[in-house]
Design an enzyme around this catalytic site. Sequence first.
Site, PDB file in Angstrom:
ATOM      1  N   ASN A   1      -4.741  -0.655  -3.680  1.00 36.04           N
ATOM      2  CA  ASN A   1      -3.508  -0.260  -4.356  1.00 36.04           C
ATOM      3  C   ASN A   1      -3.273  -0.936  -5.683  1.00 36.04           C
ATOM      4  O   ASN A   1      -2.650  -0.376  -6.571  1.00 36.04           O
ATOM      5  CB  ASN A   1      -2.319  -0.494  -3.433  1.00 36.04           C
TER       6      ASN A   1
ATOM      7  N   ALA B   1       0.827  -1.211   0.000  1.00 40.23           N
ATOM      8  CA  ALA B   1       0.000   0.000   0.000  1.00 40.23           C
ATOM      9  C   ALA B   1       0.855   1.252   0.000  1.00 40.23           C
ATOM     10  O   ALA B   1       0.493   2.261  -0.590  1.00 40.23           O
ATOM     11  CB  ALA B   1      -0.905  -0.010   1.220  1.00 40.23           C
TER      12      ALA B   1
ATOM     13  N   GLU C   1       5.355   1.750  -6.185  1.00 36.87           N
ATOM     14  CA  GLU C   1       6.151   1.061  -7.202  1.00 36.87           C
ATOM     15  C   GLU C   1       5.730   1.441  -8.618  1.00 36.87           C
ATOM     16  O   GLU C   1       6.457   1.230  -9.573  1.00 36.87           O
ATOM     17  CB  GLU C   1       6.134  -0.464  -7.017  1.00 36.87           C
TER      18      GLU C   1
ATOM     19  N   ILE D   1       4.365   1.564  -0.725  1.00 39.53           N
ATOM     20  CA  ILE D   1       5.487   1.752  -1.656  1.00 39.53           C
ATOM     21  C   ILE D   1       4.958   2.124  -3.050  1.00 39.53           C
ATOM     22  O   ILE D   1       4.178   1.384  -3.629  1.00 39.53           O
ATOM     23  CB  ILE D   1       6.358   0.480  -1.734  1.00 39.53           C
TER      24      ILE D   1
ATOM     25  N   ASP E   1      16.276  27.950 -37.571  1.00 42.37           N
ATOM     26  CA  ASP E   1      16.630  28.376 -38.916  1.00 42.37           C
ATOM     27  C   ASP E   1      15.552  29.329 -39.403  1.00 42.37           C
ATOM     28  O   ASP E   1      14.431  29.298 -38.907  1.00 42.37           O
ATOM     29  CB  ASP E   1      16.576  27.179 -39.880  1.00 42.37           C
TER      30      ASP E   1
ATOM     31  N   ASP F   1      -6.723   1.940  -7.680  1.00 45.92           N
ATOM     32  CA  ASP F   1      -5.883   3.126  -7.756  1.00 45.92           C
ATOM     33  C   ASP F   1      -5.189   3.345  -9.096  1.00 45.92           C
ATOM     34  O   ASP F   1      -4.905   4.477  -9.462  1.00 45.92           O
ATOM     35  CB  ASP F   1      -4.789   2.992  -6.691  1.00 45.92           C
TER      36      ASP F   1
HETATM   37  P1  ATP Z   1      18.745  29.141 -43.357  1.00 42.28           P
HETATM   38  O1  ATP Z   1      19.980  28.839 -42.559  1.00 42.28           O
HETATM   39  O2  ATP Z   1      17.808  30.055 -42.672  1.00 42.28           O
HETATM   40  O3  ATP Z   1      18.084  27.936 -43.938  1.00 42.28           O
HETATM   41  P2  ATP Z   1      19.520  29.945 -46.045  1.00 42.28           P
HETATM   42  O4  ATP Z   1      18.671  28.933 -46.680  1.00 42.28           O
HETATM   43  O5  ATP Z   1      19.401  31.342 -46.479  1.00 42.28           O
HETATM   44  O6  ATP Z   1      19.357  30.059 -44.502  1.00 42.28           O
HETATM   45  P3  ATP Z   1      21.827  28.912 -47.422  1.00 42.28           P
HETATM   46  O7  ATP Z   1      20.961  28.040 -48.225  1.00 42.28           O
HETATM   47  O8  ATP Z   1      23.065  28.400 -46.824  1.00 42.28           O
HETATM   48  O9  ATP Z   1      21.048  29.506 -46.169  1.00 42.28           O
HETATM   49  O10 ATP Z   1      22.141  30.157 -48.310  1.00 42.28           O
HETATM   50  C1  ATP Z   1      23.124  31.107 -47.971  1.00 42.28           C
HETATM   51  C2  ATP Z   1      23.213  32.187 -49.035  1.00 42.28           C
HETATM   52  O11 ATP Z   1      23.655  31.621 -50.271  1.00 42.28           O
HETATM   53  C3  ATP Z   1      21.859  32.827 -49.359  1.00 42.28           C
HETATM   54  O12 ATP Z   1      21.638  33.934 -48.542  1.00 42.28           O
HETATM   55  C4  ATP Z   1      22.024  33.234 -50.817  1.00 42.28           C
HETATM   56  O13 ATP Z   1      22.618  34.503 -50.891  1.00 42.28           O
HETATM   57  C5  ATP Z   1      22.985  32.219 -51.378  1.00 42.28           C
HETATM   58  N1  ATP Z   1      22.272  31.159 -52.115  1.00 42.28           N
HETATM   59  C6  ATP Z   1      21.251  30.399 -51.673  1.00 42.28           C
HETATM   60  N2  ATP Z   1      20.868  29.510 -52.591  1.00 42.28           N
HETATM   61  C7  ATP Z   1      21.671  29.702 -53.672  1.00 42.28           C
HETATM   62  C8  ATP Z   1      21.792  29.073 -54.949  1.00 42.28           C
HETATM   63  N3  ATP Z   1      21.007  28.072 -55.301  1.00 42.28           N
HETATM   64  N4  ATP Z   1      22.712  29.548 -55.789  1.00 42.28           N
HETATM   65  C9  ATP Z   1      23.522  30.536 -55.434  1.00 42.28           C
HETATM   66  N5  ATP Z   1      23.482  31.159 -54.262  1.00 42.28           N
HETATM   67  C10 ATP Z   1      22.549  30.770 -53.368  1.00 42.28           C
END
Ligand code: ATP
Length: 862
Positions: A697, A283, A287, A285, A329, A701
Site C-alpha cells: 500500500n 491497507a 488515504e 483505508i 462573445d 501501489d
Molecule cells: P462582442 O460582444 O462580440 O465582442 P462587439 O465587439 O461587436 O461584440 P462592441 O465593441 O460593444 O461589441 O460594439 C457594439 C457596436 O458598437 C458594434 O456593433 C458597432 O456597431 C459599434 N462600434 C464598435 N466599435 C466602434 C467604434 N470604435 N466606434 C463607433 N462605433 C463602434
Amino acid sequence: MKTEKTIWQKSREELFQELSSTPEGLTGAEAARRLEHYGPNELQEGGRKSVLRIFLEQFADFLVIILILAAVVSAILGDVESMAVILAVITMNAILGTVQTVKATASLDSLKQMSAPTAKVVRDGQVVQLPGREVTVGDVVVLEAGDSICADGRLLECASLKCAESALTGESLPVEKDLADIDGDVPLGDRKNMVFSGCFVTYGRARFLVTSTGMHTEMGRIAALLKSTEEKKTPLQVSLDQFGRKLSIGILVICALLFAVSVFLRGENVMNAFLFAVALAVAAIPEALSSIVTIVLSFGTQKMAREHAIIRKLQAVEGLGSVSVICSDKTGTLTQNKMTVKKLCTGGQIIPADGADFSRPEQRELLRAALLCSDATVNESGEVGDPTETALVRLGESYGFDEAEARGKYPRLAELPFDSDRKLMSTVHQLPDGLTMLTKGAVDVMLGRTRLSPEEKAEIERMNEELSQQGLRVLAFGKRMLTAPAIGLEDENDLQFLGLIAMMDPPREESKAAVGECIAAGIRPIMITGDHKVTASAIAKEIGILTPGTEAVEGAVIESMSDEELREFVPRVSVYARVSPEHKIRIVRAWQERGNLVAMTGDGVNDAPALKQADIGVAMGITGTEVAKDAAGMVLTDDNFATIVQAVKNGRNVYTNIKKAIQFLLSGNTAGILTVLYASLAGLPVPFAAVHLLFINLLTDSLPAIALGLEPHSDAVMQEKPRPRSEGILTKPFLLSVGTEGLVIALATIIAFHIGLASGGAAVASTMAFATLCLSRLFHGVNCKSGHPVLFTRAFWNNKFLLGAFAVGALLLAAVLLIPPLEPLFQVAELSIGLVGCIVGLAFGSMVVIQVLKAIRSMGKK
Ligand code: ATP
C-alpha cells in the site's frame, strides 16, 4: 517608510521631491536600483511551506503515527528488524508524498505567475508594460478602466477615475477619485487622492506616483492577517474526503474486532495482532484519494496552460468536465478580430471597397471622416488600436489618405470616446467647411440621431440589412456643424448622414470544427454579442451555432421577461445580439436554473459579475481587462473559442483519469480486505504479515495510481453527454465494478494462499498470498485504463508512466522475493520456481479474467 501616513496631505511636488522622482517617472537604471533596495512588489504569502515542513507533514497522518508507535513497540520488544522495515517503508512513502506535493505546488505556482497582473509604467519617459512585481517606489503608473492597481500611490492625473476598493475597505460601490489635497487624518476609504494596491479601476483614466509597494502597502498590512492562500478543496476532494472518512471509521471498527478476535479467541501474540490490525487499516483505508486528485488536477492544469487555457482556480478543471452550455462573445473569440472594409455606401449606392472614386466629394468626405473619427494608428511598426478602427484607417490609406498628415492637418479639438453602451464615437475638427463634429457608430443608433426623411431612413435600413446579411459589421457616419468645439453627449443628435462602411471580421478557421465538437459532446454553444443581430446571425449560421429550430434575438427582448419566462425561453435562443452586461447575468442564471453548468466568456469591466455568476468564467487574455481576468476561473491566452472546447475536453479527461486512479486504489484495497476476511472466517492462518500490506500500500501501489491519473487524453470523451453536475464519482456501477474486480484479485490471492498452504505451510502460503496480491494489483493498473478491454490493443502500451510504474513495482517485489538477505526483513519464505510461476500465472490470470468481464460488459451495453 514614515511618509506613508501623510501622503494624502502632501502636495504632489513635495512627494516628487521626497521620492526623488518626476512626472516622467524613473529611469530603468534607477528603478533597478530601487527594486534591489525595496525588494520586489509582491505580498509574501503566509501559507508558503518549506520542503522540510511538507516532508514532516507526511508523518502527521493518524495511521502513520500508529505505525511509528508500532515501530517503537517492536524495538522495545527487541524486534529491531520489524522496526527498521516499518520505518524504512514509511520514510520512502513520505519521500514519495513530498515529491508529489512539491511538484503539484510548483506547477500551481507557475500558473499563478502566468496570470499575474501587469502594469503600465513610465520608464525613461516611455510607457511600458511590466509585470506588477517590477514596479517600485517613485514609479509613475498609468491606469485605465479595467486595470488592477499594483501599488499604493498618490494620483497625478485623474479623468473621471472610479476604483473598486471592496477588497480593502469592504465598500461595495466604486469610489470616485480626485486630485484635491486632503487636510487631517482621514480613513482609508476617504483618501480620494490616492489609489491602493489590490483594487481595480472601474472607470476613467489616471496616472499615479507609487509611494509604497509589496508588504508596505495597505494590502500588505492586512495580508499578514489574511489566512494563508492555500487552495480551497474542490467539490470532488470534499466528497472523496467524506467518503474516505466514513470508510475509515468502518475499517477501524473491523480492524479492532479482528484484533480482539486474534488476541482473546485465538490467543495470538498481542504485539503481532496489533501490528497486523494496523497494517490492515493502512491497507484498507484509501488515504491517498484526495492527494491523487490534487496531483492529477495540477498536471491537468499544466497541459491546459500549454494549450492556451490558464486555470486560476482548481475547481474550474473539475467543473469544465461537466460544462453543458458555453456562452461566447463573438468578436475575437469566434471571429478573428481582423476587420477589413468590404463595402462603402454613399449617395444611395453600395460600392465595393476597392471601387471607390476618390474624386467624388461624398466618398472623399466619408473616407476622411473614417480616418479622423478613430483612434487607431497604422504604420511600419504595426497596427495599434481597435480592429474596427484600424480597418477604417487602412481603408483611408489604400486611397492615398495619409493618416498622420490628415490628423496633423485637422487636429482633434474635442472628443466623446466610444463606449459599448452608447455605441457611438464623436470627434471635433476644424475642416475646410468649418468647425465640424464627426460621429460614427452602430447604424440603428445613428439612424435615430440623423436628419433623414422616412424614405431615406427606410432605404438606409434596407442597405444595412443587405450588408449585415453578408456577415458584415456596418458602421454609420454623420456630421454636424458646430459653433464652438466643446461637445457633450446631447450634441450627438440632429446629424447629417454621410454614409455607411461595412467590414468583414471572418470567423476563425477553427471555430466551425470546435462548434461541431461541442454539439457532438452534448454542449450547447451560444453566441452573445454587442454586434447587430443580422450580422451576428450570418456569422453564427456560418459556424454552425445558429441552427434550424433555434433563433437570434436582441438583448432587449429579454428585458420584459420575468425570470420564469426567461428560463423557458433560453433553450430556443442561440444568438443574443446588442447585449448588455446585465443581460449576460440573466442568461447565465436562467441556464443554471435549468440545471446546467455554464461557461461564459467576458473581457470588459462590466463583465465581471457575469463571469463570477457563471460556473466557469472565461476571461480573454489578450483583449481582456484585469478586472475580467480576476473574476474568471480560466483565462484564454489566445482569446479563442476553440481553446474553451479543448479545455472542456481536458477537463473531462482529467476527471476520467481521476476516476481510473480511484478505481485502482479502491479495488486493490478491497482485494486485500476480502482475503483477510476470508482467512479469518475460514479459520486459516493470517494470510499476510503486517509488513506485506505496508509494502503494497505504501510502495508498489502509489506509482500506478498516479500513472493512471496521467493516462493519455482521448478524443472519445467528447462523444459523450456532459456528466450531470450532481453526479459524483462513486456511483453504483462504479462501486459495483470496484467490488467485482476486488473479488477477482482476492480469489487469485486466496488460490495462491491455498497452494502455499498445501505445498509448504503458513510461511510459504503467506509469501504466496503477498506476492500474488502485489503482482495482481500491478497488473490491475492495466484493467483500470479503460471500461473496455485493452489487452492486445495499442492502448495497452500507450501510457509510459504506467509501464514504468509496473516495472518499478515488479522489480521491488522481485528484490524482496529473490534477494536472500531481504527475506527475513520482509518475512518472506524462499519459493520454488514452480511456485513463482504460479504467482505470475495467477496474477496475470486475474487480469485476463477482469479483461473478459469488461468485454462481456461492453457487449451488453451495445
Ligand atoms: P462582442 O460582444 O462580440 O465582442 P462587439 O465587439 O461587436 O461584440 P462592441 O465593441 O460593444 O461589441 O460594439 C457594439 C457596436 O458598437 C458594434 O456593433 C458597432 O456597431 C459599434 N462600434 C464598435 N466599435 C466602434 C467604434 N470604435 N466606434 C463607433 N462605433 C463602434
